[in-house]
Design a protein around this motif. Sequence first.
Motif, PDB file in Angstrom:
ATOM      1  N   PRO A  63      12.801 -40.864 -10.835  1.00 12.34           N
ATOM      2  CA  PRO A  63      12.192 -42.191 -10.975  1.00 12.34           C
ATOM      3  C   PRO A  63      10.913 -42.210 -11.819  1.00 12.34           C
ATOM      4  O   PRO A  63      10.409 -43.289 -12.115  1.00 12.34           O
ATOM      5  CB  PRO A  63      11.874 -42.574  -9.528  1.00 12.34           C
ATOM      6  CG  PRO A  63      11.636 -41.262  -8.848  1.00 12.34           C
ATOM      7  CD  PRO A  63      12.546 -40.287  -9.503  1.00 12.34           C
ATOM      8  N   CYS A  64      10.417 -41.061 -12.239  1.00 10.95           N
ATOM      9  CA  CYS A  64       9.156 -41.067 -12.988  1.00 10.95           C
ATOM     10  C   CYS A  64       9.271 -41.828 -14.310  1.00 10.95           C
ATOM     11  O   CYS A  64       8.393 -42.597 -14.678  1.00 10.95           O
ATOM     12  CB  CYS A  64       8.690 -39.635 -13.267  1.00 10.95           C
ATOM     13  SG  CYS A  64       8.257 -38.708 -11.786  1.00 10.95           S
ATOM     14  N   ARG A  65      10.372 -41.579 -15.008  1.00 10.65           N
ATOM     15  CA  ARG A  65      10.514 -42.111 -16.364  1.00 10.65           C
ATOM     16  C   ARG A  65      10.192 -43.600 -16.464  1.00 10.65           C
ATOM     17  O   ARG A  65       9.536 -44.041 -17.405  1.00 10.65           O
ATOM     18  CB  ARG A  65      11.945 -41.853 -16.848  1.00 10.65           C
ATOM     19  CG  ARG A  65      12.230 -42.308 -18.250  1.00 10.65           C
ATOM     20  CD  ARG A  65      13.646 -41.925 -18.663  1.00 10.65           C
ATOM     21  NE  ARG A  65      13.730 -40.536 -19.113  1.00 10.65           N
ATOM     22  CZ  ARG A  65      13.417 -40.145 -20.347  1.00 10.65           C
ATOM     23  NH1 ARG A  65      13.007 -41.006 -21.239  1.00 10.65           N
ATOM     24  NH2 ARG A  65      13.512 -38.883 -20.687  1.00 10.65           N
ATOM     25  N   VAL A 123      -0.555 -41.924 -14.695  1.00 14.67           N
ATOM     26  CA  VAL A 123      -1.638 -41.764 -13.718  1.00 14.67           C
ATOM     27  C   VAL A 123      -1.503 -40.393 -13.070  1.00 14.67           C
ATOM     28  O   VAL A 123      -2.443 -39.614 -13.033  1.00 14.67           O
ATOM     29  CB  VAL A 123      -1.575 -42.871 -12.638  1.00 14.67           C
ATOM     30  CG1 VAL A 123      -2.623 -42.627 -11.564  1.00 14.67           C
ATOM     31  CG2 VAL A 123      -1.742 -44.245 -13.261  1.00 14.67           C
ATOM     32  N   ASP A 124      -0.293 -40.089 -12.610  1.00 13.59           N
ATOM     33  CA  ASP A 124      -0.127 -38.801 -11.910  1.00 13.59           C
ATOM     34  C   ASP A 124       0.797 -37.819 -12.643  1.00 13.59           C
ATOM     35  O   ASP A 124       0.995 -36.708 -12.192  1.00 13.59           O
ATOM     36  CB  ASP A 124       0.348 -39.019 -10.474  1.00 13.59           C
ATOM     37  CG  ASP A 124       1.700 -39.710 -10.394  1.00 13.59           C
ATOM     38  OD1 ASP A 124       2.560 -39.452 -11.245  1.00 13.59           O
ATOM     39  OD2 ASP A 124       1.892 -40.516  -9.464  1.00 13.59           O
ATOM     40  N   TYR A 125       1.355 -38.241 -13.757  1.00  8.10           N
ATOM     41  CA  TYR A 125       2.220 -37.360 -14.566  1.00  8.10           C
ATOM     42  C   TYR A 125       3.337 -36.714 -13.756  1.00  8.10           C
ATOM     43  O   TYR A 125       3.732 -35.584 -13.992  1.00  8.10           O
ATOM     44  CB  TYR A 125       1.374 -36.303 -15.299  1.00  8.10           C
ATOM     45  CG  TYR A 125       0.523 -36.956 -16.358  1.00  8.10           C
ATOM     46  CD1 TYR A 125       1.029 -37.167 -17.632  1.00  8.10           C
ATOM     47  CD2 TYR A 125      -0.740 -37.432 -16.052  1.00  8.10           C
ATOM     48  CE1 TYR A 125       0.289 -37.823 -18.589  1.00  8.10           C
ATOM     49  CE2 TYR A 125      -1.498 -38.102 -17.003  1.00  8.10           C
ATOM     50  CZ  TYR A 125      -0.972 -38.283 -18.271  1.00  8.10           C
ATOM     51  OH  TYR A 125      -1.711 -38.942 -19.198  1.00  8.10           O
ATOM     52  N   ALA A 181       6.312 -34.489  -3.324  1.00 11.65           N
ATOM     53  CA  ALA A 181       5.141 -35.076  -2.660  1.00 11.65           C
ATOM     54  C   ALA A 181       5.118 -36.585  -2.858  1.00 11.65           C
ATOM     55  O   ALA A 181       4.483 -37.313  -2.100  1.00 11.65           O
ATOM     56  CB  ALA A 181       3.857 -34.470  -3.224  1.00 11.65           C
ATOM     57  N   CYS A 182       5.818 -37.065  -3.872  1.00 13.87           N
ATOM     58  CA  CYS A 182       5.832 -38.506  -4.145  1.00 13.87           C
ATOM     59  C   CYS A 182       6.815 -39.215  -3.218  1.00 13.87           C
ATOM     60  O   CYS A 182       7.955 -38.791  -3.062  1.00 13.87           O
ATOM     61  CB  CYS A 182       6.234 -38.767  -5.589  1.00 13.87           C
ATOM     62  SG  CYS A 182       6.313 -40.533  -5.940  1.00 13.87           S
ATOM     63  N   SER A 183       6.363 -40.324  -2.644  1.00 14.70           N
ATOM     64  CA  SER A 183       7.217 -41.058  -1.716  1.00 14.70           C
ATOM     65  C   SER A 183       8.416 -41.678  -2.424  1.00 14.70           C
ATOM     66  O   SER A 183       9.363 -42.117  -1.788  1.00 14.70           O
ATOM     67  CB  SER A 183       6.403 -42.124  -0.998  1.00 14.70           C
ATOM     68  OG  SER A 183       5.758 -42.940  -1.948  1.00 14.70           O
TER      69      SER A 183
HETATM   70  S1  SF4 Z   1       4.409 -42.217  -8.563  1.00 16.74           S
HETATM   71 FE1  SF4 Z   1       4.226 -40.514 -10.005  1.00 16.74          FE
HETATM   72  S2  SF4 Z   1       5.547 -38.900  -9.162  1.00 16.74           S
HETATM   73 FE2  SF4 Z   1       6.103 -40.799  -8.142  1.00 16.74          FE
HETATM   74  S3  SF4 Z   1       7.787 -41.599  -9.356  1.00 16.74           S
HETATM   75 FE3  SF4 Z   1       5.937 -42.549 -10.153  1.00 16.74          FE
HETATM   76  S4  SF4 Z   1       5.307 -41.187 -11.835  1.00 16.74           S
HETATM   77 FE4  SF4 Z   1       6.800 -40.055 -10.615  1.00 16.74          FE
END
Ligand code: SF4
Lengths: 404, 100
Positions: A332-334, A341-343, A363-365
């Motif tokens: 889901p990052c893309r 912000v958090d790469y 670690a990401c929800s």
């Molecule tokens: S919050 Fe950060 S780690 Fe989580 S999906 Fe978005 S970009 Fe990826």
Amino acid sequence: MDEQTPKHVSESGMPVGARETDDAPVENQANEEEACARAPIGMLCELTHRCPLQCPYCSNPLDLERANTEMTTEQWQDLMRQAADLGVLQIHLSGGEPAARKDLEDIVKVAAEVGLYTNLITAAVTLTRERVEKLRDLGLDHVQISIQDVEPGNADKISGYKNGLEKKIEVAKWVKELGMPLTINAPIHRHNIKSVPKMIDFAVELGAGRIEIAHVQYYAWALLNRAALMPTREGFNEAAKYVEAARERLKGILVIDAVVPDYYAKYPKPCMGGWGRGIVNITPQGRVLPCHAAESIKGMEFDNIKDKKLAEIWLNGDAFNKYRGTSWMKEPCRSCDRKEVDYGGCRCQAFALTGDATNTDPACSLSSLHEEWANVAEKESHAPSTDFVYRRVGGAKKADTNPA
Amino acid sequence: MDESISKKRTVVTQESRVAFPPHIKLHRDAVRQQWLILAPERVFHPDEISVAVLKQCDGTRTVAEIAEKLTHEYQATIDVIQPDILDMLQDLADKGLVDA
Ligand code: SF4
Ligand code: SF4
């Protein structure tokens, strides 16, 4: 904050070094991009992996580098000059125990001469007053002393080292007597989380200007020891509440930086401020890493400063380009609006927990694996603690290296 | 618990003579062509006005004197400039970046 008043001095959101706080402000993105584009702002130098202590959460790799493979004095000094030329602002002399190198002074001398802001990250137990004084005179800017606990017996047990706390207090006093700024670094886990209030008082009493309440990050040795270290969510929340109140109460007296344990966070931290954006890490033998845990990602190759220039490695090295920016990301990052912000969190943690470093950090929800890992943490934190696997050469071999 | 704390928060007034402690550096970054404040584990970006103020903060001039001086440079009145400078320096003192 009053939006009307102009903010004249903004803090860089980029961690400069060891600090990986959850709450480092991103106040000025434009400044950030400018500052990081060409050069790292912080350089972490693991001068050696030797250390008299054996903390079970040590961030050094499981495969510790041997003393006879360490870079020479001249090689470190040359690296300092290259770093300053490139635009590095701060260097963190770390380890292992950096004072285990007899030439620490020679390295600091050159670093200070070329204008680098120098920070010593030490366990302190082997330092003498003479050495601290010499380091100050050579231009060392800041000393950070790590503690295991403020309760001596427990500190000994965690570090696998006798009477360490007493020695640390002695060194901390010298640092203050010699007029140097002091930070106390306290890695937090289930065996010392109850001491957080006392640790803060301890830092104030010693005259430290800063304390890092650094919840252990579960890579390397800490991942191996996770079932012995993970605090409960309730314990964490209680400590976090205390820290927040103490921060307000101690405003202008003690700066408190806190690092949240990933497994209990909603979003991950931008590890190292983003891969290849602001930080570079050098191992004792001179391998140049985007993050101190990067070697845990299987199949990656890292350049060595003995073969190539720092600038060349930083700008063009394969390892740096591999996860730099956002183009390597998957969902889901893309399509997430936090991607710059958090790469996408920590690549090493993504690899350790999912087997693929391009996955979203669990670690990401928003990661499909987040629940599973949060549950593991929850379960481990409530089960009786396992025994520590102490950090020592070969120590990890004996243990089951698969934490899952 | 507060009684045990001997160190007090620094309060910046117009009489304060503000200075950088030795470990905080106002640094001209030649590579990035900008002013920066280097502090333990932190880097700050001062804007043009704050650089003008901070360059004057050598521990001899009072905040009032600095403000007075800057009214000429920035063609603003002292009652605009002084509170702004005080706010800024108090904020920096709270972050441990300046002594007063
Ligand atoms: S919050 Fe950060 S780690 Fe989580 S999906 Fe978005 S970009 Fe990826
Ligand atoms: S974490 Fe402990 S064992 Fe690791 S380098 Fe620091 S003091 Fe030594």
